[in-house]
Motif scaffolding. Structure first.
Motif, short mmCIF file in Angstrom:
data_model
loop_
_atom_site.label_atom_id
_atom_site.label_comp_id
_atom_site.label_asym_id
_atom_site.label_seq_id
_atom_site.Cartn_x
_atom_site.Cartn_y
_atom_site.Cartn_z
N ALA A 172 0.83 -1.21 0.00
CA ALA A 172 0.00 0.00 0.00
C ALA A 172 0.87 1.26 0.00
N ALA A 173 1.92 1.25 0.81
CA ALA A 173 2.83 2.40 0.87
C ALA A 173 3.55 2.58 -0.47
N TYR A 174 3.97 1.48 -1.06
CA TYR A 174 4.66 1.58 -2.35
C TYR A 174 3.72 2.14 -3.42
N GLU A 175 2.47 1.71 -3.40
CA GLU A 175 1.52 2.20 -4.40
C GLU A 175 1.30 3.71 -4.26
N ARG A 176 1.31 4.22 -3.03
CA ARG A 176 1.23 5.68 -2.83
C ARG A 176 2.43 6.36 -3.49
N PHE A 177 3.61 5.80 -3.24
CA PHE A 177 4.83 6.34 -3.85
C PHE A 177 4.75 6.29 -5.37
N GLU A 178 4.31 5.16 -5.89
CA GLU A 178 4.23 4.97 -7.34
C GLU A 178 3.26 5.97 -7.98
N GLU A 179 2.12 6.19 -7.32
CA GLU A 179 1.12 7.13 -7.83
C GLU A 179 1.69 8.54 -7.93
N LYS A 180 2.47 8.92 -6.94
CA LYS A 180 2.95 10.30 -6.87
C LYS A 180 4.23 10.53 -7.66
N PHE A 181 5.13 9.55 -7.62
CA PHE A 181 6.46 9.79 -8.18
C PHE A 181 6.87 8.83 -9.31
N GLY A 182 6.08 7.79 -9.54
CA GLY A 182 6.49 6.74 -10.47
C GLY A 182 6.79 7.21 -11.88
N ARG A 183 6.10 8.27 -12.33
CA ARG A 183 6.29 8.77 -13.69
C ARG A 183 7.14 10.03 -13.75
N LYS A 184 7.68 10.43 -12.62
CA LYS A 184 8.47 11.66 -12.58
C LYS A 184 9.81 11.48 -13.31
N ARG A 185 10.14 12.46 -14.14
CA ARG A 185 11.47 12.46 -14.74
C ARG A 185 12.48 12.92 -13.70
N GLY A 186 13.68 12.39 -13.77
CA GLY A 186 14.71 12.77 -12.82
C GLY A 186 14.69 11.99 -11.52
N LEU A 187 13.82 10.95 -11.45
CA LEU A 187 13.76 10.11 -10.25
C LEU A 187 15.02 9.27 -10.14
N ALA A 188 15.65 9.28 -8.96
CA ALA A 188 16.89 8.53 -8.77
C ALA A 188 17.05 8.14 -7.32
N VAL A 189 17.85 7.13 -7.07
CA VAL A 189 18.21 6.77 -5.69
C VAL A 189 19.09 7.89 -5.14
N PHE A 190 18.84 8.28 -3.89
CA PHE A 190 19.71 9.26 -3.24
C PHE A 190 20.80 8.49 -2.51
N GLU A 191 22.02 8.62 -2.99
CA GLU A 191 23.10 7.77 -2.51
C GLU A 191 23.75 8.26 -1.22
N ARG A 192 23.61 9.53 -0.92
CA ARG A 192 24.30 10.07 0.25
C ARG A 192 23.65 9.60 1.56
N LYS A 193 24.48 9.42 2.55
CA LYS A 193 24.00 9.14 3.91
C LYS A 193 24.60 10.17 4.85
N GLY A 194 23.78 10.62 5.79
CA GLY A 194 24.26 11.62 6.73
C GLY A 194 23.99 11.20 8.16
N ARG A 195 24.50 12.00 9.09
CA ARG A 195 24.25 11.75 10.50
C ARG A 195 24.27 13.07 11.26
N VAL A 196 23.48 13.11 12.30
CA VAL A 196 23.41 14.29 13.16
C VAL A 196 23.79 13.85 14.57
N ARG A 197 24.83 14.44 15.11
CA ARG A 197 25.26 14.12 16.47
C ARG A 197 24.74 15.18 17.41
N MET A 198 24.15 14.73 18.51
CA MET A 198 23.55 15.65 19.49
C MET A 198 23.99 15.26 20.89
N CYS A 199 23.73 16.17 21.84
CA CYS A 199 24.01 15.90 23.26
C CYS A 199 25.48 15.48 23.45
#
Length: 201
Positions: free
Chosen positions: A80-107
Protein backbone atom coordinates in the motif's frame (compact mmCIF):
# COMPACT_ATOMS: atom_id res chain seq x y z
CA UNK A 1 23.34 0.22 32.40
CA UNK A 2 23.26 3.08 34.85
CA UNK A 3 25.75 5.79 33.93
CA UNK A 4 26.33 4.43 30.44
CA UNK A 5 28.39 6.50 28.02
CA UNK A 6 27.51 4.39 24.96
CA UNK A 7 26.33 6.30 21.91
CA UNK A 8 22.61 5.87 21.18
CA UNK A 9 22.07 5.47 17.45
CA UNK A 10 18.61 6.01 15.94
CA UNK A 11 17.30 6.17 12.41
CA UNK A 12 15.60 9.39 11.37
CA UNK A 13 12.15 7.77 11.39
CA UNK A 14 12.72 6.23 14.81
CA UNK A 15 13.65 9.66 16.18
CA UNK A 16 10.48 11.16 14.68
CA UNK A 17 8.47 8.37 16.32
CA UNK A 18 10.14 9.02 19.69
CA UNK A 19 9.45 12.73 19.24
CA UNK A 20 5.75 11.86 18.94
CA UNK A 21 5.50 9.87 22.19
CA UNK A 22 4.24 11.14 25.50
CA UNK A 23 6.83 11.07 28.33
CA UNK A 24 5.84 7.73 29.86
CA UNK A 25 5.78 5.96 26.50
CA UNK A 26 9.12 7.51 25.60
CA UNK A 27 10.66 6.07 28.76
CA UNK A 28 9.28 2.62 27.95
CA UNK A 29 10.51 2.74 24.34
CA UNK A 30 14.02 3.91 25.19
CA UNK A 31 14.31 1.34 28.00
CA UNK A 32 13.21 -1.41 25.63
CA UNK A 33 15.71 -0.30 23.01
CA UNK A 34 18.59 -0.11 25.51
CA UNK A 35 17.88 -3.66 26.63
CA UNK A 36 17.79 -5.15 23.13
CA UNK A 37 19.89 -5.09 19.99
CA UNK A 38 17.22 -3.33 17.97
CA UNK A 39 14.04 -4.56 16.40
CA UNK A 40 12.97 -5.81 13.00
CA UNK A 41 12.68 -3.15 10.30
CA UNK A 42 9.08 -3.56 9.12
CA UNK A 43 9.56 -1.16 6.21
CA UNK A 44 12.90 -2.38 4.88
CA UNK A 45 11.11 -4.07 1.98
CA UNK A 46 9.39 -0.78 1.09
CA UNK A 47 12.76 0.97 1.04
CA UNK A 48 14.19 -1.72 -1.24
CA UNK A 49 11.21 -1.43 -3.60
CA UNK A 50 11.45 2.36 -3.79
CA UNK A 51 15.17 2.20 -4.49
CA UNK A 52 14.57 -0.48 -7.12
CA UNK A 53 12.01 1.73 -8.89
CA UNK A 54 14.36 4.71 -8.74
CA UNK A 55 17.10 2.52 -10.23
CA UNK A 56 14.95 1.53 -13.19
CA UNK A 57 13.87 -1.96 -12.08
CA UNK A 58 11.07 -3.74 -13.93
CA UNK A 59 7.62 -4.17 -12.40
CA UNK A 60 8.30 -7.90 -12.02
CA UNK A 61 11.45 -7.16 -10.05
CA UNK A 62 9.56 -4.75 -7.79
CA UNK A 63 6.77 -7.30 -7.27
CA UNK A 64 9.36 -9.86 -6.21
CA UNK A 65 10.71 -7.44 -3.60
CA UNK A 66 7.24 -6.54 -2.29
CA UNK A 67 6.35 -10.23 -1.86
CA UNK A 68 9.59 -11.10 -0.06
CA UNK A 69 8.08 -11.29 3.42
CA UNK A 70 6.16 -14.30 4.71
CA UNK A 71 4.06 -11.99 6.91
CA UNK A 72 0.81 -11.09 5.07
CA UNK A 73 0.32 -7.92 7.12
CA UNK A 74 3.82 -6.71 6.33
CA UNK A 75 3.30 -7.42 2.63
CA UNK A 76 -0.01 -5.53 2.61
CA UNK A 77 1.35 -2.47 4.43
CA UNK A 78 4.46 -2.22 2.28
CA UNK A 79 2.50 -2.72 -0.92
CA UNK A 80 0.00 0.00 0.00
CA UNK A 81 2.83 2.40 0.87
CA UNK A 82 4.66 1.58 -2.35
CA UNK A 83 1.52 2.20 -4.40
CA UNK A 84 1.23 5.68 -2.83
CA UNK A 85 4.83 6.34 -3.85
CA UNK A 86 4.23 4.97 -7.34
CA UNK A 87 1.12 7.13 -7.83
CA UNK A 88 2.95 10.30 -6.87
CA UNK A 89 6.46 9.79 -8.18
CA UNK A 90 6.49 6.74 -10.47
CA UNK A 91 6.29 8.77 -13.69
CA UNK A 92 8.47 11.66 -12.58
CA UNK A 93 11.47 12.46 -14.74
CA UNK A 94 14.71 12.77 -12.82
CA UNK A 95 13.76 10.11 -10.25
CA UNK A 96 16.89 8.53 -8.77
CA UNK A 97 18.21 6.77 -5.69
CA UNK A 98 19.71 9.26 -3.24
CA UNK A 99 23.10 7.77 -2.51
CA UNK A 100 24.30 10.07 0.25
CA UNK A 101 24.00 9.14 3.91
CA UNK A 102 24.26 11.62 6.73
CA UNK A 103 24.25 11.75 10.50
CA UNK A 104 23.41 14.29 13.16
CA UNK A 105 25.26 14.12 16.47
CA UNK A 106 23.55 15.65 19.49
CA UNK A 107 24.01 15.90 23.26
CA UNK A 108 27.83 16.04 23.09
CA UNK A 109 27.88 13.07 20.74
CA UNK A 110 25.85 10.78 23.00
CA UNK A 111 22.97 10.59 20.50
CA UNK A 112 23.44 9.98 16.80
CA UNK A 113 20.64 10.17 14.25
CA UNK A 114 21.27 8.37 10.96
CA UNK A 115 19.74 10.18 7.98
CA UNK A 116 19.30 8.06 4.88
CA UNK A 117 16.75 9.55 2.43
CA UNK A 118 15.47 7.08 -0.15
CA UNK A 119 15.21 9.00 -3.39
CA UNK A 120 15.61 12.31 -5.18
CA UNK A 121 13.98 14.09 -8.10
CA UNK A 122 16.05 16.44 -10.20
CA UNK A 123 14.42 19.05 -12.40
CA UNK A 124 15.57 22.24 -14.11
CA UNK A 125 14.40 24.22 -11.09
CA UNK A 126 15.41 22.11 -8.09
CA UNK A 127 16.95 18.97 -6.63
CA UNK A 128 14.44 17.51 -4.18
CA UNK A 129 15.47 14.83 -1.67
CA UNK A 130 12.84 12.66 0.04
CA UNK A 131 12.64 10.71 3.25
CA UNK A 132 9.69 8.29 3.28
CA UNK A 133 7.32 7.80 6.23
CA UNK A 134 5.07 4.74 6.07
CA UNK A 135 3.98 4.26 9.70
CA UNK A 136 0.26 4.66 10.42
CA UNK A 137 0.72 5.28 14.15
CA UNK A 138 1.80 7.86 15.03
CA UNK A 139 0.25 9.80 12.19
CA UNK A 140 2.63 12.15 10.44
CA UNK A 141 1.56 15.78 10.78
CA UNK A 142 3.31 19.00 9.77
CA UNK A 143 5.20 19.33 13.06
CA UNK A 144 6.54 15.77 13.03
CA UNK A 145 7.46 16.01 9.35
CA UNK A 146 9.24 19.27 10.13
CA UNK A 147 11.51 17.35 12.50
CA UNK A 148 12.56 15.15 9.60
CA UNK A 149 13.06 18.07 7.22
CA UNK A 150 15.18 19.96 9.75
CA UNK A 151 17.38 16.97 10.57
CA UNK A 152 17.97 16.27 6.87
CA UNK A 153 19.05 19.87 6.38
CA UNK A 154 21.43 19.60 9.33
CA UNK A 155 22.82 16.25 8.18
CA UNK A 156 23.65 17.54 4.69
CA UNK A 157 24.34 21.22 5.35
CA UNK A 158 27.97 20.83 4.27
CA UNK A 159 27.72 18.12 1.64
CA UNK A 160 24.52 19.29 -0.07
CA UNK A 161 23.28 22.59 1.37
CA UNK A 162 21.34 23.73 -1.69
CA UNK A 163 19.07 20.73 -2.06
CA UNK A 164 15.41 20.88 -1.03
CA UNK A 165 14.59 18.32 1.68
CA UNK A 166 11.14 16.81 2.04
CA UNK A 167 9.24 14.07 3.87
CA UNK A 168 6.75 12.00 1.87
CA UNK A 169 3.97 10.37 3.87
CA UNK A 170 3.26 7.08 2.10
CA UNK A 171 0.14 6.58 4.24
CA UNK A 172 -1.87 9.53 2.88
CA UNK A 173 0.27 10.72 -0.05
CA UNK A 174 1.13 14.14 1.41
CA UNK A 175 4.53 15.79 1.13
CA UNK A 176 6.00 18.15 3.72
CA UNK A 177 8.88 20.57 3.30
CA UNK A 178 8.57 23.24 5.99
CA UNK A 179 10.09 23.62 9.45
CA UNK A 180 8.46 25.42 12.37
CA UNK A 181 10.65 28.03 14.09
CA UNK A 182 10.46 26.12 17.37
CA UNK A 183 11.42 22.76 15.83
CA UNK A 184 15.19 22.94 16.54
CA UNK A 185 14.60 23.62 20.24
CA UNK A 186 12.00 20.86 20.46
CA UNK A 187 14.44 18.41 18.85
CA UNK A 188 17.14 19.35 21.34
CA UNK A 189 14.77 18.80 24.25
CA UNK A 190 13.64 15.37 23.06
CA UNK A 191 17.22 14.33 22.30
CA UNK A 192 18.28 15.26 25.81
CA UNK A 193 15.32 13.36 27.26
CA UNK A 194 16.32 10.25 25.32
CA UNK A 195 19.90 10.46 26.57
CA UNK A 196 18.80 11.06 30.16
CA UNK A 197 16.48 8.03 30.04
CA UNK A 198 19.24 5.86 28.54
CA UNK A 199 21.74 6.92 31.21
CA UNK A 200 19.30 6.00 33.98
CA UNK A 201 18.43 2.63 32.44
Amino acid sequence: MSGTTAVITLSLNTFIRYYSLDPSKLVAEVNRRMQSLGGYDYYNILADAVRAKASGATQDEIEYILNRSSNPSEVAHNRAAYERFEEKFGRKRGLAVFERKGRVRMCDGRLEILVNPLFSIESARSFDVYNVWATQKPELDRARAGVGVHLMKVAFRRAAPNYSYKVFNAVDGKTYSTVNNTTPQAIEAIAQNIVNIAIST
